[in-house]
Design an enzyme around this catalytic site. Sequence first.
Site, mmCIF file in Angstrom:
data_model
loop_
_atom_site.group_PDB
_atom_site.id
_atom_site.type_symbol
_atom_site.label_atom_id
_atom_site.label_comp_id
_atom_site.label_asym_id
_atom_site.label_seq_id
_atom_site.Cartn_x
_atom_site.Cartn_y
_atom_site.Cartn_z
ATOM 1 N N SER A 91 0.827 -1.204 0.000
ATOM 2 C CA SER A 91 0.000 0.000 0.000
ATOM 3 C C SER A 91 0.860 1.251 0.000
ATOM 4 C CB SER A 91 -0.925 0.015 1.221
ATOM 5 O OG SER A 91 -1.915 -0.971 1.120
ATOM 6 N N GLY A 130 -5.747 12.383 -1.444
ATOM 7 C CA GLY A 130 -6.947 12.720 -0.701
ATOM 8 C C GLY A 130 -8.189 12.730 -1.569
ATOM 9 N N GLU A 133 -13.913 10.734 1.545
ATOM 10 C CA GLU A 133 -14.356 11.612 2.614
ATOM 11 C C GLU A 133 -15.167 10.824 3.642
ATOM 12 O OE1 GLU A 133 -16.269 15.103 1.130
ATOM 13 O OE2 GLU A 133 -14.513 15.736 -0.016
ATOM 14 N N SER A 138 -17.595 5.349 -1.768
ATOM 15 C CA SER A 138 -17.831 4.791 -3.097
ATOM 16 C C SER A 138 -18.432 5.803 -4.065
ATOM 17 C CB SER A 138 -18.757 3.571 -2.998
ATOM 18 O OG SER A 138 -18.137 2.534 -2.267
ATOM 19 N N ILE A 164 -6.834 7.872 4.710
ATOM 20 C CA ILE A 164 -5.770 8.278 3.795
ATOM 21 C C ILE A 164 -4.457 7.620 4.207
ATOM 22 C CG2 ILE A 164 -4.591 10.221 2.728
ATOM 23 C CD1 ILE A 164 -7.684 10.066 2.256
ATOM 24 N N GLU A 364 -9.966 1.007 -2.624
ATOM 25 C CA GLU A 364 -9.807 1.169 -4.076
ATOM 26 C C GLU A 364 -10.995 0.568 -4.827
ATOM 27 O OE1 GLU A 364 -7.498 3.076 -4.653
ATOM 28 O OE2 GLU A 364 -5.888 2.715 -3.225
#
Length: 385
Positions: A91, A130, A133, A138, A164, A364
């Site tokens: 990662s 970034g 939120e 999604s 993050i 992701e």
Amino acid sequence: MDDLLELDDQLDPEHRLIRDSVRELVSGKVLPHVGEWFEQGTFPARELAPALGSLGLLGMHLEGYGCAGLDAVSYGVACRELEAGDSGLRSFVSVQGSLAMFPIWKYGSDEQKEEWLPRLASGEAIGCFGLTEPDYGSDPAGMRTTAKQDPSGDWILNGAKMWITNGSIADVAVVWARTDEGIRGFVVPTSTPGFSSAEIHRKLSLRASITASLYFDDVRLPASAVLPGVAGLKGPLSCLTEARYGILWGVVGAGRACLEAAVDYATTRVQFGKPIGAFQLTQEKLAWMAVSLGQAGLTALHLGRLKDAGKLKPHQVSFGKLANVRAALDIAREARTVLGANGVTLEYPVIRHMTNLESVLTYEGTQEVHLLTLGKALTGLDAFR
């Protein structure tokens, strides 16, 4: 003998050299310590970044600015070997190369590239991305973070981001925000007044990884901070496609590590007078794990070759991410049963990989998002809204 299909024989000599170099780094610098990092919830990014940079692993698939400029299969093989160590390690490299460096390289100005890419490639600087939120994961189109230009031409950034990777240790953040002209990307030095971060604790997955929330309180940025080469969701989604490609390779490494641990344990753990690997039920488990691993490896190699040929489509990356993460997670869960009670301790890598993969399944793009992406590719109908 986990590679029953002998897939690595299909790799070029350069790919095998990368495999061996990364495997040596992981064996020497990561595996002896990663169980402790996981238990303590730490990751020595500053110590590891220069070593990763010296091997050319940071932004390795990008050209120029100190980047290695290697092909997609090389990047995939490196991700596989990194994640055989730990998903947090892969990662870190994925975020640095595909989410922080890639948008600057692809969409940034010459000044942004020259300022940041050589430092990020060497590991001198650390980057983060970034997008997600607190209320919009999604559905990034709903983001609330905003950037507004004042009469001076400066941008004023307000909002928050969550989950993050590298967020609390980064020197620069690529931040996506809503503007009057749509979603735009901004290169934000984390030393800018009004920028703050808070590390997220109490995780039971990806513990050997730094995860943070980012906050922007009237962060003033010059006009030159905006990424000039892209507007709209195309920007962040293209970055996610790059990162997802690394994931679909990386999880093959995690699955392999679990299978290797299960085979080693099954051939040495004696019950009822013989190794448990001599029992049919255990051999069935190992065989199915090897089949799943081989299929995932074939998928990764095929998609890597498509990417190198310039033919890889986003829905194909979704196919690989969906299929391979699920395969690796199933392998990890089955391997845990082979190890019995020992499988839940950090003396073995299996439970660490298994809990990590629970996060990889979601980040992701969740499993559901990738399923709907494939459904749209098959039907032409969008089920997201």
